[in-house]
Scaffold this motif. Sequence first.
Motif, PDB file in Angstrom:
ATOM      1  N   HIS A 142       0.972  -1.223  -0.093  1.00  0.00           N
ATOM      2  CA  HIS A 142       0.191   0.189   0.018  1.00  0.00           C
ATOM      3  C   HIS A 142       0.817   1.327   0.095  1.00  0.00           C
ATOM      4  CE1 HIS A 142      -2.866   2.908   0.993  1.00  0.00           C
ATOM      5  NE2 HIS A 142      -2.223   3.533   2.180  1.00  0.00           N
ATOM      6  N   PRO A 143       0.868   2.042  -0.989  1.00  0.00           N
ATOM      7  CA  PRO A 143       1.799   3.145  -1.116  1.00  0.00           C
ATOM      8  C   PRO A 143       0.859   4.297  -0.355  1.00  0.00           C
ATOM      9  CG  PRO A 143       0.485   3.100  -3.198  1.00  0.00           C
ATOM     10  CD  PRO A 143      -0.065   1.836  -2.324  1.00  0.00           C
ATOM     11  N   THR A 144       1.414   4.740   0.944  1.00  0.00           N
ATOM     12  CA  THR A 144       0.764   5.521   1.818  1.00  0.00           C
ATOM     13  C   THR A 144       0.598   7.144   1.072  1.00  0.00           C
ATOM     14  OG1 THR A 144       2.907   5.886   2.923  1.00  0.00           O
ATOM     15  CG2 THR A 144       1.501   4.336   3.832  1.00  0.00           C
ATOM     16  N   CYS A 145      -0.052   7.831   1.685  1.00  0.00           N
ATOM     17  CA  CYS A 145      -0.479   9.212   0.949  1.00  0.00           C
ATOM     18  C   CYS A 145       0.794  10.273   0.948  1.00  0.00           C
ATOM     19  CB  CYS A 145      -1.519   9.780   1.299  1.00  0.00           C
ATOM     20  SG  CYS A 145      -3.046   8.927   0.970  1.00  0.00           S
ATOM     21  N   HIS A 146       1.111  10.358   2.352  1.00  0.00           N
ATOM     22  CA  HIS A 146       2.553  11.344   2.202  1.00  0.00           C
ATOM     23  C   HIS A 146       3.580  10.870   1.542  1.00  0.00           C
ATOM     24  CE1 HIS A 146       0.314  13.049   5.800  1.00  0.00           C
ATOM     25  NE2 HIS A 146       0.837  14.251   5.339  1.00  0.00           N
ATOM     26  N   GLY A 147       3.857   9.767   1.459  1.00  0.00           N
ATOM     27  CA  GLY A 147       4.999   9.186   0.658  1.00  0.00           C
ATOM     28  C   GLY A 147       4.684   9.392  -0.756  1.00  0.00           C
ATOM     29  N   THR A 148       3.466   9.102  -1.446  1.00  0.00           N
ATOM     30  CA  THR A 148       3.230   9.029  -2.507  1.00  0.00           C
ATOM     31  C   THR A 148       2.997  10.487  -2.945  1.00  0.00           C
ATOM     32  OG1 THR A 148       2.111   6.967  -2.492  1.00  0.00           O
ATOM     33  CG2 THR A 148       1.391   8.458  -4.335  1.00  0.00           C
ATOM     34  N   ARG A 149       2.157  11.555  -2.277  1.00  0.00           N
ATOM     35  CA  ARG A 149       1.760  12.786  -2.801  1.00  0.00           C
ATOM     36  C   ARG A 149       2.879  13.838  -2.235  1.00  0.00           C
ATOM     37  NH1 ARG A 149      -2.153   9.236  -1.991  1.00  0.00           N
ATOM     38  NH2 ARG A 149      -4.067   9.322  -3.600  1.00  0.00           N
ATOM     39  N   ALA A 150       3.294  13.562  -1.178  1.00  0.00           N
ATOM     40  CA  ALA A 150       4.185  14.751  -0.454  1.00  0.00           C
ATOM     41  C   ALA A 150       5.684  14.684  -0.689  1.00  0.00           C
ATOM     42  CB  ALA A 150       4.139  14.892   0.840  1.00  0.00           C
ATOM     43  N   LEU A 151       6.213  13.374  -0.944  1.00  0.00           N
ATOM     44  CA  LEU A 151       7.566  13.210  -0.969  1.00  0.00           C
ATOM     45  C   LEU A 151       7.757  12.778  -2.656  1.00  0.00           C
ATOM     46  CD1 LEU A 151       8.611  10.888   2.014  1.00  0.00           C
ATOM     47  CD2 LEU A 151       8.830  13.661   1.757  1.00  0.00           C
ATOM     48  N   GLY A 152       6.760  12.206  -3.269  1.00  0.00           N
ATOM     49  CA  GLY A 152       7.072  11.556  -4.598  1.00  0.00           C
ATOM     50  C   GLY A 152       7.831  10.369  -4.683  1.00  0.00           C
ATOM     51  N   PRO A 173      -5.593  -3.868  -5.434  1.00  0.00           N
ATOM     52  CA  PRO A 173      -6.469  -3.055  -6.168  1.00  0.00           C
ATOM     53  C   PRO A 173      -6.862  -1.753  -5.712  1.00  0.00           C
ATOM     54  CG  PRO A 173      -7.209  -5.334  -5.791  1.00  0.00           C
ATOM     55  CD  PRO A 173      -5.756  -5.196  -4.736  1.00  0.00           C
ATOM     56  N   ALA A 174      -6.897  -0.684  -6.441  1.00  0.00           N
ATOM     57  CA  ALA A 174      -6.912   0.674  -6.103  1.00  0.00           C
ATOM     58  C   ALA A 174      -5.888   1.049  -5.203  1.00  0.00           C
ATOM     59  CB  ALA A 174      -8.433   0.961  -5.579  1.00  0.00           C
ATOM     60  N   ALA A 175      -4.840   0.688  -5.359  1.00  0.00           N
ATOM     61  CA  ALA A 175      -3.640   1.219  -4.295  1.00  0.00           C
ATOM     62  C   ALA A 175      -3.520   2.368  -4.141  1.00  0.00           C
ATOM     63  CB  ALA A 175      -2.336   0.299  -4.916  1.00  0.00           C
ATOM     64  N   ASP A 176      -3.777   3.263  -5.196  1.00  0.00           N
ATOM     65  CA  ASP A 176      -3.651   4.799  -4.766  1.00  0.00           C
ATOM     66  C   ASP A 176      -4.614   5.485  -4.034  1.00  0.00           C
ATOM     67  OD1 ASP A 176      -5.670   4.363  -6.502  1.00  0.00           O
ATOM     68  OD2 ASP A 176      -5.005   6.072  -8.068  1.00  0.00           O
ATOM     69  N   GLN A 177      -5.678   4.785  -3.530  1.00  0.00           N
ATOM     70  CA  GLN A 177      -6.743   5.423  -2.844  1.00  0.00           C
ATOM     71  C   GLN A 177      -6.149   5.251  -1.343  1.00  0.00           C
ATOM     72  OE1 GLN A 177     -10.431   3.329  -3.216  1.00  0.00           O
ATOM     73  NE2 GLN A 177     -10.586   3.789  -5.594  1.00  0.00           N
ATOM     74  N   CYS A 178      -6.316   6.291  -0.737  1.00  0.00           N
ATOM     75  CA  CYS A 178      -6.258   6.702   0.863  1.00  0.00           C
ATOM     76  C   CYS A 178      -6.905   5.601   1.661  1.00  0.00           C
ATOM     77  CB  CYS A 178      -6.426   7.933   1.198  1.00  0.00           C
ATOM     78  SG  CYS A 178      -6.145   8.454   3.063  1.00  0.00           S
ATOM     79  N   ASP A 216       4.457   3.460   6.247  1.00  0.00           N
ATOM     80  CA  ASP A 216       4.069   4.154   7.728  1.00  0.00           C
ATOM     81  C   ASP A 216       3.344   3.299   8.551  1.00  0.00           C
ATOM     82  OD1 ASP A 216       4.638   7.489   7.605  1.00  0.00           O
ATOM     83  OD2 ASP A 216       4.152   6.649   5.279  1.00  0.00           O
ATOM     84  N   ASN A 217       4.045   3.191   9.804  1.00  0.00           N
ATOM     85  CA  ASN A 217       3.148   2.329  10.465  1.00  0.00           C
ATOM     86  C   ASN A 217       2.008   2.819  11.011  1.00  0.00           C
ATOM     87  OD1 ASN A 217       4.696  -0.317  10.764  1.00  0.00           O
ATOM     88  ND2 ASN A 217       6.374   0.724  12.073  1.00  0.00           N
ATOM     89  N   SER A 218       1.860   4.167  11.011  1.00  0.00           N
ATOM     90  CA  SER A 218       0.358   4.841  11.436  1.00  0.00           C
ATOM     91  C   SER A 218      -0.636   4.174  10.523  1.00  0.00           C
ATOM     92  CB  SER A 218       0.514   6.175  11.432  1.00  0.00           C
ATOM     93  OG  SER A 218       1.251   6.875  10.158  1.00  0.00           O
ATOM     94  N   CYS A 219      -0.396   4.185   9.315  1.00  0.00           N
ATOM     95  CA  CYS A 219      -1.475   3.927   8.134  1.00  0.00           C
ATOM     96  C   CYS A 219      -1.450   2.348   8.448  1.00  0.00           C
ATOM     97  CB  CYS A 219      -0.938   4.185   7.039  1.00  0.00           C
ATOM     98  SG  CYS A 219      -0.885   5.736   6.332  1.00  0.00           S
ATOM     99  N   LEU A 220      -0.484   1.618   8.617  1.00  0.00           N
ATOM    100  CA  LEU A 220      -0.899   0.148   8.996  1.00  0.00           C
ATOM    101  C   LEU A 220      -1.572  -0.223  10.163  1.00  0.00           C
ATOM    102  CD1 LEU A 220       2.951  -1.066   7.990  1.00  0.00           C
ATOM    103  CD2 LEU A 220       0.808  -1.663   6.830  1.00  0.00           C
ATOM    104  N   THR A 221      -1.448   0.584  11.193  1.00  0.00           N
ATOM    105  CA  THR A 221      -2.107   0.588  12.377  1.00  0.00           C
ATOM    106  C   THR A 221      -3.607   0.781  12.029  1.00  0.00           C
ATOM    107  OG1 THR A 221      -0.486   1.573  13.662  1.00  0.00           O
ATOM    108  CG2 THR A 221      -2.650   1.243  14.829  1.00  0.00           C
ATOM    109  N   HIS A 222      -3.959   1.774  11.192  1.00  0.00           N
ATOM    110  CA  HIS A 222      -5.412   1.745  10.725  1.00  0.00           C
ATOM    111  C   HIS A 222      -5.814   0.842   9.952  1.00  0.00           C
ATOM    112  CE1 HIS A 222      -8.607   4.482  10.183  1.00  0.00           C
ATOM    113  NE2 HIS A 222      -8.649   4.364   8.858  1.00  0.00           N
ATOM    114  N   ILE A 223      -5.110   0.306   9.005  1.00  0.00           N
ATOM    115  CA  ILE A 223      -5.384  -0.806   8.077  1.00  0.00           C
ATOM    116  C   ILE A 223      -5.658  -2.001   8.941  1.00  0.00           C
ATOM    117  CG2 ILE A 223      -5.013  -2.162   6.006  1.00  0.00           C
ATOM    118  CD1 ILE A 223      -3.624   0.588   5.109  1.00  0.00           C
ATOM    119  N   GLY A 224      -4.527  -2.255   9.666  1.00  0.00           N
ATOM    120  CA  GLY A 224      -4.542  -3.599  10.714  1.00  0.00           C
ATOM    121  C   GLY A 224      -5.995  -3.944  11.477  1.00  0.00           C
TER     122      GLY A 224
END
Length: 254
Positions: A142-152, A173-178, A216-224
């Motif tokens: 899962h490509p996290t939003c900050h890594g994808t959109r802020a850092l490129g 699927p739909a990997a680019d979705q937050c 990002d472990n923050s996103c992984l916590t949410h998804i987990g």
Amino acid sequence: MSPHETPDPRRGAAAVPRVGLFITCVNDALYPETPKAVVRILERLGYDVEFPAAQTCCGQMHANSGYKNDAAALARSFEAVFGDYDAVVTPSGSCAAMARDQYPHLTGGDIGRRVHELSEFLLDVAGVEDVGARFPHTVTYHPTCHGTRALGLGDKPLRLLRAVDGIELVDLPAADQCCGFGGTFALKNTEVSSAMLADKCRHAAATGAEYLAAADNSCLTHIGGGISRLNRDVPAATARPRPVHYAEILASTA
């Protein structure tokens, strides 16, 4: 820059970056194995990694919530702690983005240009794609939003994962979705966040992968958390991938 490069005559020694490790609040409190994994990876590549104990929060939550003075104080603390390092490496796209994008506005300093998310450091500074890892499991990313959109970051984490021995990568699927986390967004917009999370979890389960990796472990916590509560509409036989920071995969040699 590889640790094995020719010495730089301007410095009188090998031009090896002095690396400081910024572990982040979430990892310090909940996921200490992730920054330990970063250390193992970098030491395997020949780097000496220092952990300055005086480090604290990057101030992202304060800045995003409108507490500019508090965020600026934390930014100045970060600059004081890491100011002498050639490179600061962190296993967090969101915290790296905070330093790079918001610190100049908060303090006028330029330390953000020396802050690297792990994949940036490995590919852009160390010039390494294969870090000698082995992980014989199926993984979706899962490509996290900050890594994808802020850092490129683009496909940098995936390039590193593709080089791991034994790994089988499965497209998400739909990997680019937050995923719906977004820090305080998940608290302020609970219903929207929950709907986004449900979509992400269904897509992750549909891959059949054993692991779900991200930067990002923050996103992984949410998804987990969402994966652990998949409802009865999802077949029992459907995989429930285990969240893991991709640094832990790169550190593995099993």
